[in-house]
Design a protein around this motif. Sequence first.
Motif, PDB file in Angstrom:
ATOM      1  N   THR A 160       0.864  -1.186   0.000  1.00  0.00           N
ATOM      2  CA  THR A 160       0.000   0.000   0.000  1.00  0.00           C
ATOM      3  C   THR A 160       0.897   1.231   0.000  1.00  0.00           C
ATOM      4  N   THR A 161       0.539   2.228  -0.801  1.00  0.00           N
ATOM      5  CA  THR A 161       1.371   3.445  -0.848  1.00  0.00           C
ATOM      6  C   THR A 161       0.564   4.687  -0.458  1.00  0.00           C
ATOM      7  N   PHE A 162       1.274   5.616   0.108  1.00  0.00           N
ATOM      8  CA  PHE A 162       0.700   6.923   0.462  1.00  0.00           C
ATOM      9  C   PHE A 162       1.661   7.985  -0.037  1.00  0.00           C
ATOM     10  N   ASN A 163       1.202   8.840  -0.927  1.00  0.00           N
ATOM     11  CA  ASN A 163       2.091   9.931  -1.370  1.00  0.00           C
ATOM     12  C   ASN A 163       2.047  11.097  -0.408  1.00  0.00           C
ATOM     13  N   LEU A 164       3.119  11.837  -0.436  1.00  0.00           N
ATOM     14  CA  LEU A 164       3.266  12.955   0.491  1.00  0.00           C
ATOM     15  C   LEU A 164       2.310  14.105   0.212  1.00  0.00           C
ATOM     16  N   ASP A 165       2.096  14.385  -1.081  1.00  0.00           N
ATOM     17  CA  ASP A 165       1.427  15.650  -1.372  1.00  0.00           C
ATOM     18  C   ASP A 165       0.789  15.690  -2.751  1.00  0.00           C
ATOM     19  N   GLU A 166      -0.010  16.729  -2.958  1.00  0.00           N
ATOM     20  CA  GLU A 166      -0.664  16.946  -4.262  1.00  0.00           C
ATOM     21  C   GLU A 166      -0.994  18.431  -4.391  1.00  0.00           C
ATOM     22  N   TYR A 167      -0.895  18.917  -5.620  1.00  0.00           N
ATOM     23  CA  TYR A 167      -1.272  20.311  -5.879  1.00  0.00           C
ATOM     24  C   TYR A 167      -2.781  20.489  -5.729  1.00  0.00           C
ATOM     25  N   ILE A 168      -3.174  21.605  -5.176  1.00  0.00           N
ATOM     26  CA  ILE A 168      -4.609  21.904  -5.078  1.00  0.00           C
ATOM     27  C   ILE A 168      -5.101  22.437  -6.429  1.00  0.00           C
ATOM     28  N   GLY A 169      -6.234  21.897  -6.857  1.00  0.00           N
ATOM     29  CA  GLY A 169      -6.843  22.367  -8.098  1.00  0.00           C
ATOM     30  C   GLY A 169      -6.582  21.437  -9.276  1.00  0.00           C
ATOM     31  N   ASN A 194      -2.501   5.612  -2.592  1.00  0.00           N
ATOM     32  CA  ASN A 194      -3.222   6.775  -2.049  1.00  0.00           C
ATOM     33  C   ASN A 194      -2.440   8.063  -2.254  1.00  0.00           C
ATOM     34  N   ILE A 195      -3.154   9.065  -2.763  1.00  0.00           N
ATOM     35  CA  ILE A 195      -2.571  10.399  -2.949  1.00  0.00           C
ATOM     36  C   ILE A 195      -3.681  11.380  -2.568  1.00  0.00           C
ATOM     37  N   PRO A 196      -3.372  12.438  -1.824  1.00  0.00           N
ATOM     38  CA  PRO A 196      -4.444  13.378  -1.492  1.00  0.00           C
ATOM     39  C   PRO A 196      -5.122  13.872  -2.785  1.00  0.00           C
ATOM     40  N   ARG A 197      -6.446  14.068  -2.708  1.00  0.00           N
ATOM     41  CA  ARG A 197      -7.168  14.537  -3.897  1.00  0.00           C
ATOM     42  C   ARG A 197      -7.131  16.059  -3.935  1.00  0.00           C
ATOM     43  N   GLY A 198      -6.340  16.551  -4.864  1.00  0.00           N
ATOM     44  CA  GLY A 198      -6.155  18.005  -4.964  1.00  0.00           C
ATOM     45  C   GLY A 198      -7.360  18.725  -5.506  1.00  0.00           C
ATOM     46  N   ASP A 199      -8.270  17.964  -6.167  1.00  0.00           N
ATOM     47  CA  ASP A 199      -9.459  18.605  -6.753  1.00  0.00           C
ATOM     48  C   ASP A 199     -10.690  18.385  -5.882  1.00  0.00           C
ATOM     49  N   SER A 200     -10.458  17.958  -4.641  1.00  0.00           N
ATOM     50  CA  SER A 200     -11.587  17.737  -3.740  1.00  0.00           C
ATOM     51  C   SER A 200     -12.352  19.049  -3.505  1.00  0.00           C
ATOM     52  N   ARG A 214       9.621  24.121 -13.930  1.00  0.00           N
ATOM     53  CA  ARG A 214      10.197  23.383 -15.053  1.00  0.00           C
ATOM     54  C   ARG A 214       9.249  22.338 -15.633  1.00  0.00           C
ATOM     55  N   TYR A 215       8.261  21.933 -14.864  1.00  0.00           N
ATOM     56  CA  TYR A 215       7.326  20.924 -15.366  1.00  0.00           C
ATOM     57  C   TYR A 215       6.114  21.538 -16.074  1.00  0.00           C
ATOM     58  N   PHE A 216       5.952  22.850 -15.960  1.00  0.00           N
ATOM     59  CA  PHE A 216       4.770  23.515 -16.516  1.00  0.00           C
ATOM     60  C   PHE A 216       5.158  24.352 -17.743  1.00  0.00           C
ATOM     61  N   ASN A 217       4.173  24.698 -18.579  1.00  0.00           N
ATOM     62  CA  ASN A 217       4.455  25.545 -19.748  1.00  0.00           C
ATOM     63  C   ASN A 217       4.897  26.933 -19.305  1.00  0.00           C
ATOM     64  N   ARG A 218       4.192  27.456 -18.300  1.00  0.00           N
ATOM     65  CA  ARG A 218       4.511  28.804 -17.821  1.00  0.00           C
ATOM     66  C   ARG A 218       4.455  28.798 -16.299  1.00  0.00           C
ATOM     67  N   ILE A 219       5.270  29.646 -15.686  1.00  0.00           N
ATOM     68  CA  ILE A 219       5.311  29.680 -14.210  1.00  0.00           C
ATOM     69  C   ILE A 219       3.934  30.024 -13.622  1.00  0.00           C
ATOM     70  N   GLU A 220       3.143  30.804 -14.382  1.00  0.00           N
ATOM     71  CA  GLU A 220       1.804  31.197 -13.894  1.00  0.00           C
ATOM     72  C   GLU A 220       0.893  29.984 -13.730  1.00  0.00           C
ATOM     73  N   GLU A 221       1.240  28.885 -14.396  1.00  0.00           N
ATOM     74  CA  GLU A 221       0.387  27.691 -14.312  1.00  0.00           C
ATOM     75  C   GLU A 221       0.661  26.855 -13.065  1.00  0.00           C
ATOM     76  N   VAL A 222       1.777  27.120 -12.397  1.00  0.00           N
ATOM     77  CA  VAL A 222       2.116  26.324 -11.206  1.00  0.00           C
ATOM     78  C   VAL A 222       1.119  26.668 -10.097  1.00  0.00           C
ATOM     79  N   PRO A 223       0.405  25.661  -9.568  1.00  0.00           N
ATOM     80  CA  PRO A 223      -0.520  25.958  -8.472  1.00  0.00           C
ATOM     81  C   PRO A 223       0.223  26.622  -7.307  1.00  0.00           C
ATOM     82  N   THR A 224      -0.472  27.468  -6.594  1.00  0.00           N
ATOM     83  CA  THR A 224       0.188  28.173  -5.489  1.00  0.00           C
ATOM     84  C   THR A 224      -0.056  27.487  -4.147  1.00  0.00           C
ATOM     85  N   LYS A 225      -0.940  26.493  -4.173  1.00  0.00           N
ATOM     86  CA  LYS A 225      -1.251  25.783  -2.919  1.00  0.00           C
ATOM     87  C   LYS A 225      -1.197  24.279  -3.128  1.00  0.00           C
TER      88      LYS A 225
END
Length: 246
Positions: free
Chosen positions: A62-71, A100-106, A167-178
């Motif tokens: 069973t796995t649990f990830n540390l984190d997920e972007y909100i949205g 298991n990974i937290p649901r960022g779109d909850s 570096r993973y996104f097209n533009r820095i503005e696309e990186v979620p802030t939370k």
Amino acid sequence: MKIIEVKDYSEMSQKAAEYIIEKVCQNPKIKLGLATGGTPVGTYKKLIEDHQKNRTSYQNVTTFNLDEYIGLSGENKNSYRYFMDEQLFNHIDINKQNTNIPRGDSKDIEEECQRYEELLAKYGGIDLQILGIGSNGHIGFNEPGTNFTSQTHVIELAPSTINANARYFNRIEEVPTKAVTMGISTIMKSKEILLLVSGETKKQAMSKLLNGNVTESFPASVLKNHPYVTIIADKAAVSGLMIHSE
Ligand code: F6R
């Protein structure tokens, strides 16, 4: 903290994979805590290679990830759910329902934090937690200043984290802030921790970790209070540092 210094990223990945495989073989029902980001990608590749070659099985893991972007939903290519599926889960025999990974779109993110924390408790916590480290000392997405007593919670990402992950996104503005992240106390409840560190950009953080005080302004320092931490770090990240470890 036990420190294993290795030559480079490739050797770090190999050693880390061997470490994890041994634990999985010892306990096929192990509960693994997993991280995303650039650091563990090579390790996950080695786990996949080993699975294909030696048939190490993850059927009961069973796995649990540390984190997920909100949205971001799991279908979003920048979500950590997508990352984990692509980098590891799709290539081994793990049951996706056990990942298991937290649901960022909850819709109710506070409720999601509570659900995740309760789920971890229900499973009796993590046996082996894999961690990376941010150049500002974050673990999970627990940015500097996060309370050591924190449980799974919502965090505002630090500008340096947003910059690093752009570096993973097209533009820095696309990186979620939370993001949603396991808290410091959640991480510290893991029975064992394996911290992976590679590259010159992590050297300053490693210097602080190894030689600085335990302080909430440098979250990774809390690991000094954990009884069972192994660090696998490459030369670029630790060579020449004064290492005072136990
Ligand atoms: C990822 C995570 C972060 C990363 C850290 C280092 O799930 O929780 O703490 O481990 O930001 O990221 P990389 O490996 O990309 O340098």
